[in-house]
Design a protein around this motif. Structure first.
Motif, PDB file in Angstrom:
ATOM      1  N   UNK A  80       0.840  -1.199   0.000  1.00  0.00           N
ATOM      2  CA  UNK A  80       0.000   0.000   0.000  1.00  0.00           C
ATOM      3  C   UNK A  80       0.878   1.253   0.000  1.00  0.00           C
ATOM      4  N   UNK A  81       0.425   2.267  -0.707  1.00  0.00           N
ATOM      5  CA  UNK A  81       1.032   3.594  -0.603  1.00  0.00           C
ATOM      6  C   UNK A  81       0.810   4.099   0.806  1.00  0.00           C
ATOM      7  N   UNK A  82       1.767   4.809   1.354  1.00  0.00           N
ATOM      8  CA  UNK A  82       1.647   5.290   2.729  1.00  0.00           C
ATOM      9  C   UNK A  82       1.626   6.814   2.764  1.00  0.00           C
ATOM     10  N   UNK A  83       0.583   7.339   3.408  1.00  0.00           N
ATOM     11  CA  UNK A  83       0.457   8.781   3.574  1.00  0.00           C
ATOM     12  C   UNK A  83       1.583   9.305   4.455  1.00  0.00           C
ATOM     13  N   UNK A  84       2.074  10.468   4.114  1.00  0.00           N
ATOM     14  CA  UNK A  84       3.022  11.197   4.968  1.00  0.00           C
ATOM     15  C   UNK A  84       2.358  12.490   5.435  1.00  0.00           C
ATOM     16  N   UNK A 141      -1.464   3.739   5.805  1.00  0.00           N
ATOM     17  CA  UNK A 141      -0.638   4.606   6.610  1.00  0.00           C
ATOM     18  C   UNK A 141       0.280   3.782   7.506  1.00  0.00           C
ATOM     19  N   UNK A 142       1.323   4.409   7.908  1.00  0.00           N
ATOM     20  CA  UNK A 142       2.272   3.883   8.883  1.00  0.00           C
ATOM     21  C   UNK A 142       2.413   4.974   9.921  1.00  0.00           C
ATOM     22  N   UNK A 143       2.341   4.615  11.176  1.00  0.00           N
ATOM     23  CA  UNK A 143       2.370   5.628  12.233  1.00  0.00           C
ATOM     24  C   UNK A 143       3.766   5.827  12.800  1.00  0.00           C
TER      25      UNK A 143
END
Length: 146
Positions: A80-84, A141-143
């Motif tokens: 998955x693409x991850x939001x920044x 997302x990744x936190x």
């Protein structure tokens, strides 16, 4: 939705989670001070570390089914693409050190490529941007924990 999720998570846990900045994301994907200079997060062979258009069937897969990078992080290329946290801005040709981008904008940075992207878009160096109102099955997302 990501920002709402983070706010609710912080309220529930008493922690201070947030989306990573683009620079933090790239540092983690490259393996930081343990980096071996790979094209993808953990290998030069994309199939070792990523679910992407050639091997995914255009569907997401369980995390940790591919090899981790030097930091032990999984799926930083593909799946998955991850939001920044950062808003998009085009960088000049000069070297950048921990850039933060503008304080507002129309597009947010997304990094890492996805199960629907080709190998070139899954490279650690690739930068993408999407309007925050957009959603798709291959966005995630990744936190970061402050």
């Amino acid at each position: 939705d990501c920002q709402d999720f983070v706010r609710k998570l912080n309220q529930k846990t008493g922690q201070n989670f947030r989306l990573p900045t683009e620079a933090e994301w790239e540092y983690a994907a490259r393996g930081g001070n343990k980096s071996r200079g790979y094209k993808y997060a953990g290998s030069n062979m994309i199939g070792d570390v990523a679910w992407y258009d050639d091997n995914s069937g255009s569907t997401t897969h369980d995390v940790k089914t591919k090899q981790a990078n030097e930091f032990g992080l999984y799926d930083m290329s593909g799946n998955v693409l991850e939001w920044c946290q950062d808003w998009y801005v085009s960088y000049g040709s000069s070297s950048q050190t921990n850039p933060t981008g503008p304080s507002s904008g129309y597009y947010r940075i997304c990094r890492g490529g996805s199960c629907s992207h080709n190998a070139g878009l899954c490279r650690v160096s690739d930068r993408g941007y999407i309007a925050p109102v957009y959603y798709n099955y291959y966005l995630g997302l990744r936190l970061a924990l402050q």
